[in-house]
Scaffold this active site. Structure first.
Site, PDB file in Angstrom:
ATOM      1  N   LEU A 135     -40.836 -42.158  39.037  1.00 21.41           N
ATOM      2  CA  LEU A 135     -39.470 -41.667  39.149  1.00 21.41           C
ATOM      3  C   LEU A 135     -39.566 -40.332  39.870  1.00 21.41           C
ATOM      4  CD1 LEU A 135     -38.134 -42.333  35.535  1.00 21.41           C
ATOM      5  CD2 LEU A 135     -37.230 -43.385  37.614  1.00 21.41           C
ATOM      6  N   ASP A 136     -38.658 -40.070  40.813  1.00 15.82           N
ATOM      7  CA  ASP A 136     -38.743 -38.783  41.487  1.00 15.82           C
ATOM      8  C   ASP A 136     -38.418 -37.660  40.501  1.00 15.82           C
ATOM      9  OD1 ASP A 136     -35.975 -37.583  41.851  1.00 15.82           O
ATOM     10  OD2 ASP A 136     -35.614 -39.566  42.681  1.00 15.82           O
ATOM     11  N   ALA A 137     -38.743 -36.447  40.864  1.00 15.93           N
ATOM     12  CA  ALA A 137     -38.624 -35.321  39.938  1.00 15.93           C
ATOM     13  C   ALA A 137     -37.203 -35.138  39.413  1.00 15.93           C
ATOM     14  CB  ALA A 137     -39.110 -34.030  40.615  1.00 15.93           C
TER      15      ALA A 137
END
Length: 268
Positions: A112-114
């Site tokens: 998952l992106d930040a």
């Protein structure tokens, strides 16, 4: 190994393996075997058979049983701002910072992106991780998407039909408006894509930038009430469900399953 005369070094009595895996007591496991409800490597087991808990594939009533006690399967609720890596060379908070004193090295299954949050699976089972991430297995991921509304109905129809992004065609498997209050909309979407920031880019394409993105499910595994930053071990039924969905999706496919390595593919 499904044979009474198995001589491999790691072979043990099948009922002992089942009991150690928490399936049933040793006596009850013998009854399962006698009732022809147990298979080893696709063959019906019989009393007296031995198996290798690490290398052999054992099913009870068609459900895959994890017998290798070295394998770890975790679900984590990744907080916003945490990077999906086990270590970050820029000094940012990483997934590993939330795992405590875990004795076994695990790897995240996809990312998952930040700026995104929610369910992340972690394991040291490289074979299962590879299947869960490989696009040919079409494992669905479910997300809650918070947007600035009002949200026209045409948005859902367009995303379900598919949009052309810079790296190719992308479409949702499902789209449901969950809530619409004043200028805020909450949408649940399902897709099996795993490209970098795919959900955000699809909504950007139709003119509705994502304000918040939470992954709530990966296949049969649900985020539930797991608190942000916490993790838990998957129960045997959840692990079996992951094997089941990848076995079904991957049937007839010739895949090279690699040993566990830190995945590079993004999912959001």
């Amino acid at each position: 190994m499904n044979s009474a005369d198995a001589m491999t070094e790691g072979a043990e009595r099948l009922q002992k393996i089942l009991a150690q895996s928490g399936v049933a007591s040793r006596r009850a496991s013998e009854e399962l075997i006698a009732a022809r409800r147990v298979t080893v490597n696709g063959k019906v087991a019989k009393l007296g058979d031995k198996a290798d808990p690490i290398s052999d594939v054992i099913h009870v009533d068609g459900q895959r049983i994890v017998t290798d006690t070295n394998l770890v399967y975790l679900a984590m609720n990744k907080p916003r701002g945490v990077v999906s890596t086990m270590a970050d060379d820029k000094g940012r908070e990483a997934v590993a910072d939330y795992l405590g004193n875990l004795n076994t090295r695990v790897y995240h299954v996809g990312r998952l992106d930040a700026d995104s949050e929610g369910l992340l699976l972690l394991t040291n089972d490289g074979g299962l991780a590879h299947k869960l991430m490989h696009p040919s297995y079409e494992v669905p991921k479910t997300y809650l998407v918070e947007l600035i509304g009002p949200l026209p109905r045409v948005v859902g129809r367009e995303l379900m039909a598919g949009v052309q992004l810079e790296d190719g065609f992308a479409k949702l498997d499902d789209y449901r408006l969950k809530q619409a209050i004043d200028k805020q909309a909450l949408v649940e979407v399902v897709l099996h894509e795993g490209r970098n920031r795919i959900v955000r880019r699809m909504f950007d394409h139709v003119g509705f930038p994502v304000q918040r993105l939470v992954r709530t499910a990966i296949g049969p595994i649900k985020l539930g009430d797991l608190k942000a930053g916490r993790h838990r071990r998957l129960n045997p039924g959840e692990v079996a469900a992951l094997f089941k969905i990848t076995d079904r999706k991957g049937r007839g496919q010739a895949e090279v399953i690699q040993e566990a390595e830190e995945p590079e593919a993004y999912e959001d």
